[in-house]
Enzyme design. Structure first.
Site, mmCIF file in Angstrom:
data_model
loop_
_atom_site.group_PDB
_atom_site.id
_atom_site.type_symbol
_atom_site.label_atom_id
_atom_site.label_comp_id
_atom_site.label_asym_id
_atom_site.label_seq_id
_atom_site.Cartn_x
_atom_site.Cartn_y
_atom_site.Cartn_z
ATOM 1 N N CYS A 72 0.834 -1.205 0.000
ATOM 2 C CA CYS A 72 0.000 0.000 0.000
ATOM 3 C C CYS A 72 0.865 1.250 0.000
ATOM 4 C CB CYS A 72 -0.880 0.056 1.253
ATOM 5 S SG CYS A 72 -1.826 -1.427 1.620
ATOM 6 N N ASP A 73 0.312 2.312 -0.556
ATOM 7 C CA ASP A 73 0.937 3.623 -0.423
ATOM 8 C C ASP A 73 -0.153 4.687 -0.483
ATOM 9 O OD1 ASP A 73 3.715 5.015 -0.410
ATOM 10 O OD2 ASP A 73 2.471 6.197 -1.772
ATOM 11 N N SER A 74 0.020 5.743 0.311
ATOM 12 C CA SER A 74 -0.976 6.812 0.352
ATOM 13 C C SER A 74 -0.310 8.170 0.218
ATOM 14 C CB SER A 74 -1.763 6.768 1.667
ATOM 15 O OG SER A 74 -2.465 5.556 1.815
ATOM 16 N N GLY A 109 -2.851 3.671 -3.164
ATOM 17 C CA GLY A 109 -2.548 2.654 -4.170
ATOM 18 C C GLY A 109 -2.329 1.316 -3.495
#
Length: 204
Positions: A72-74, A109
């Site tokens: 995950c990435d934010s 993402g």
């Protein structure tokens, strides 16, 4: 089959635990700046998805056996700028000068990889966008919030599920995505690699 979360985020871990999954946590160690620098003028969704995929791939390369890996990435998109973790009080203070009384889009993402006997057999990615409406806290409130240290290590310098929740007027979209891992998106991506939520519940 193991469920592996490729993230050190306690908020993401808490969301998964509350949703009935007890993942193994393996931190990727990916150089996010290097991944971002390798992209040519990426769209916001492309950037967070590429970062999530890099984390998932790095962790998958260290595993054997059967597993599903979620990366995950934010980032927060506000006034055309993509904001990740501020890292310092000075940067976080500047971020809140932008956020106060404003609105932004929190992009998350996700990448999901399916491993069989240590080999990635299926992979998929996706992203989610949630509109965030920020309050207009006083300078004393902002300084007190900065002093807690919470906003320094979270995307956009705020949380929804922690102390920063006092300064969020509302959101339009998926609250779990703002916290760091979108349950609806993750469920769809898991289905694309042949894993259902009941499959994962049975592991706990």
């Amino acid at each position: 089959m193991r469920f592996v979360l490729a993230s050190a985020s306690p908020a993401r871990l808490a969301v998964l635990r509350a949703a009935g999954i007890e993942p193994s946590v393996v931190v990727s160690g990916v150089d996010e700046d290097a991944v971002a620098a390798a992209l040519t003028d990426p769209a916001p969704a492309e950037l967070v998805t590429a970062l999530a995929a890099a984390k998932a791939e790095a962790v998958a390369s260290t595993l054997d056996g059967d597993a599903v890996v979620v990366g995950c990435d934010s980032m927060l998109s506000i006034e055309g700028e993509m904001l990740g973790k501020p890292g310092t009080v000075e940067v976080a203070r500047k971020r809140w000068a932008q956020l106060a009384g404003n609105t932004g889009d929190l992009l998350t993402g996700h990448a999901v990889l399916r491993l069989e006997d240590g080999v990635v057999t299926r992979r998929t990615t996706g992203s989610n966008t949630t509109h965030v409406r920020f309050a207009d806290p006083s300078q004393d409130e902002i300084e007190a919030y900065l002093a807690t240290g919470e906003p320094l290590n979270v995307a956009g310098a705020f949380t929804l599920d922690g102390l920063g929740g006092w300064f969020v007027e509302g959101i339009d979209g998926d609250p779990s995505s703002v916290i760091g891992i979108s349950l609806p998106l993750t469920r769809r991506l898991l289905a694309e690699v042949g894993v259902t939520i009941p499959d994962l519940w049975s592991l706990t």
